[in-house]
Design an enzyme around this catalytic site. Structure first.
Site, PDB file in Angstrom:
ATOM      1  N   LEU A  12       0.846  -1.187   0.000  1.00 20.39           N
ATOM      2  CA  LEU A  12       0.000   0.000   0.000  1.00 20.39           C
ATOM      3  C   LEU A  12       0.880   1.235   0.000  1.00 20.39           C
ATOM      4  CD1 LEU A  12      -2.682  -0.948   2.712  1.00 20.39           C
ATOM      5  CD2 LEU A  12      -2.971  -1.012   0.228  1.00 20.39           C
ATOM      6  N   ASP A  13       0.360   2.325  -0.556  1.00 17.49           N
ATOM      7  CA  ASP A  13       1.061   3.600  -0.468  1.00 17.49           C
ATOM      8  C   ASP A  13       1.276   3.970   1.005  1.00 17.49           C
ATOM      9  OD1 ASP A  13       0.840   3.746  -3.211  1.00 17.49           O
ATOM     10  OD2 ASP A  13      -0.904   5.071  -3.173  1.00 17.49           O
ATOM     11  N   LYS A  14       2.281   4.762   1.255  1.00 20.94           N
ATOM     12  CA  LYS A  14       2.630   5.159   2.616  1.00 20.94           C
ATOM     13  C   LYS A  14       1.430   5.715   3.391  1.00 20.94           C
ATOM     14  CE  LYS A  14       5.748   8.378   5.053  1.00 20.94           C
ATOM     15  NZ  LYS A  14       4.780   9.484   5.336  1.00 20.94           N
TER      16      LYS A  14
END
Length: 300
Positions: free
Chosen positions: A133-135
Site C-alpha cells: 500500500l502507499d505510505k
C-alpha cells in the site's frame, strides 16, 4: 519446510506434473534441486521426472532461506489480523511505508515484520511482502512466510483471482450507484512519482459502489481489477472526484483528514495449504471513521 500431497490420480504422471498442479513453479523446483531441498515419494528421495501411478504420498522439502542482511530490524509494533504457518496479514497504519526507500530506510512495515520474526524466534527471517500500500493508505498488507507461499500469491495476483476491496471518501457527489473506470494509467509527464491517465499507459480497471452520499462528498467501496500504482487515486481524480486529503492528485485538504482518505478494508484469496478461501477484514481507522461520522447528515 515440508509440504506433502497424496496423488489421487490413476493416470500416470511425473512428479513435477503433480507439483505443478499444486502451484510449485519451475523456479522453486530448481531451488529444491540445487540448493539443498528434496523430493520424496513415500519417504524415498526421487527426481522430478519420477513416474507416479496413483496413491503415492509426495513430499517436497524446501531449502532454508537466507534473510536479507541489509534489511534492518525494527522493534516497532505491528497490528496482526491473521497469522498461520504460511501467511502473516497486517493492518498497516497510514504514515508507514510498506518497504524501505532512500528516505525511509528502517521503520517500514517490512522492517517491523523482520523484527517480529526475530522476536518470535522464527527460523526463517526472510520478509516476503506480497501486497503493498502507499505510505499514506491504511489497511491490509499480506506477507508470505516462505517462497512457496509467495509464489502462490504472485500467481493469484497475475491471474486477478485475489479480491481486494477498499473504502474511500471522494470529493463531490457520484450520481451512479455502481460504476467502472476503464482507462490506461502511466507515469505523468512532469513527475517521477505521479501517475496519470495516458493513452500509452497500462490497462487499468477500477470498479466502485456508492456507500453514502454526504453533502458534497461520497463514500465508496472500490475493487481493483488491475494493480497499477496509485490506481484508485488516479481514476477518481481523472473523473473529477479526487480523494479527500490527496494533495498529490488535487484532493481538498480542508476536510479534517491529513492524508488521502483510502483504506484497504478486505482481502480474499485462495489458501491452498488449508484448502479454503481466506477472507480478512481490517477495521476502519479513526480518521476516516471520524470523517464519515462528522460530514453532513444526508445518507442515501
Amino acid at each position: 519446510m515440508k509440504f506433502s500431497w497424496v496423488n489421487h490420480s490413476t493416470t500416470p504422471m511425473k512428479v513435477r506434473t503433480l507439483l505443478s498442479e499444486h502451484g510449485v513453479t519451475r523456479t522453486l523446483l530448481k531451488k529444491v534441486k540445487f540448493h539443498g531441498g528434496a523430493i520424496l515419494v513415500n519417504d524415498q528421495p526421487v527426481l522430478a521426472i519420477h513416474m507416479l501411478y496413483g496413491g503415492e504420498r509426495v513430499t517436497m522439502v524446501t531449502p532454508a532461506e537466507v534473510a536479507n542482511e541489509h534489511l534492518a530490524v525494527s522493534p516497532l509494533p505491528i497490528h496482526i489480523l491473521y497469522e498461520d504457518r504460511d501467511f502473516l496479514i497486517l493492518n498497516k497504519p497510514a504514515g508507514v511505508a510498506s518497504v524501505p526507500a532512500h528516505a525511509l530506510p528502517d521503520n517500514t512495515l517490512a522492517n517491523r515484520v523482520k523484527g517480529y520474526y526475530r522476536e518470535r524466534g522464527y527460523a526463517n527471517e526472510v520478509v516476503h511482502i506480497a501486497t503493498r500500500l502507499d505510505k499514506d493508505t491504511s489497511g491490509i498488507v499480506l506477507f508470505a512466510k516462505h517462497r512457496f507461499a509467495h509464489g502462490i500469491i504472485d500467481h493469484q495476483l497475475k491471474a486477478h483471482t485475489m479480491r481486494k476491496m477498499y473504502l474511500a471518501v471522494v470529493d463531490g457527489v457520484l450520481t451512479t450507484d455502481h460504476g467502472w473506470f476503464d482507462q490506461p494509467i502511466g507515469r505523468a509527464a512532469d513527475s517521477f512519482v505521479k501517475r496519470a491517465v495516458t493513452p500509452d499507459g497500462k490497462p487499468s480497471l477500477t470498479e466502485y459502489w456508492v456507500v453514502k452520499r454526504l453533502g458534497n462528498k461520497t463514500v465508496v467501496r472500490v475493487r481493483l481489477h488491475s494493480g497499477r500504482t496509485h490506481q484508485i487515486r488516479v481514476h477518481f481524480a481523472a473523473a473529477g472526484h479526487p480523494l479527500l486529503g490527496d494533495d498529490l492528485y488535487g484532493g481538498p485538504l480542508d476536510q479534517g483528514i491529513q492524508r488521502q482518505a483510502l483504506h484497504c478494508m478486505q482481502l480474499q484469496f485462495d489458501d491452498p495449504f488449508l484448502s479454503r478461501t481466506l477472507t480478512i477484514f481490517a477495521p476502519l481507522p479513526a480518521d476516516i471513521a471520524h470523517l464519515i461520522e462528522t460530514t453532513g447528515s444526508k445518507v442515501d
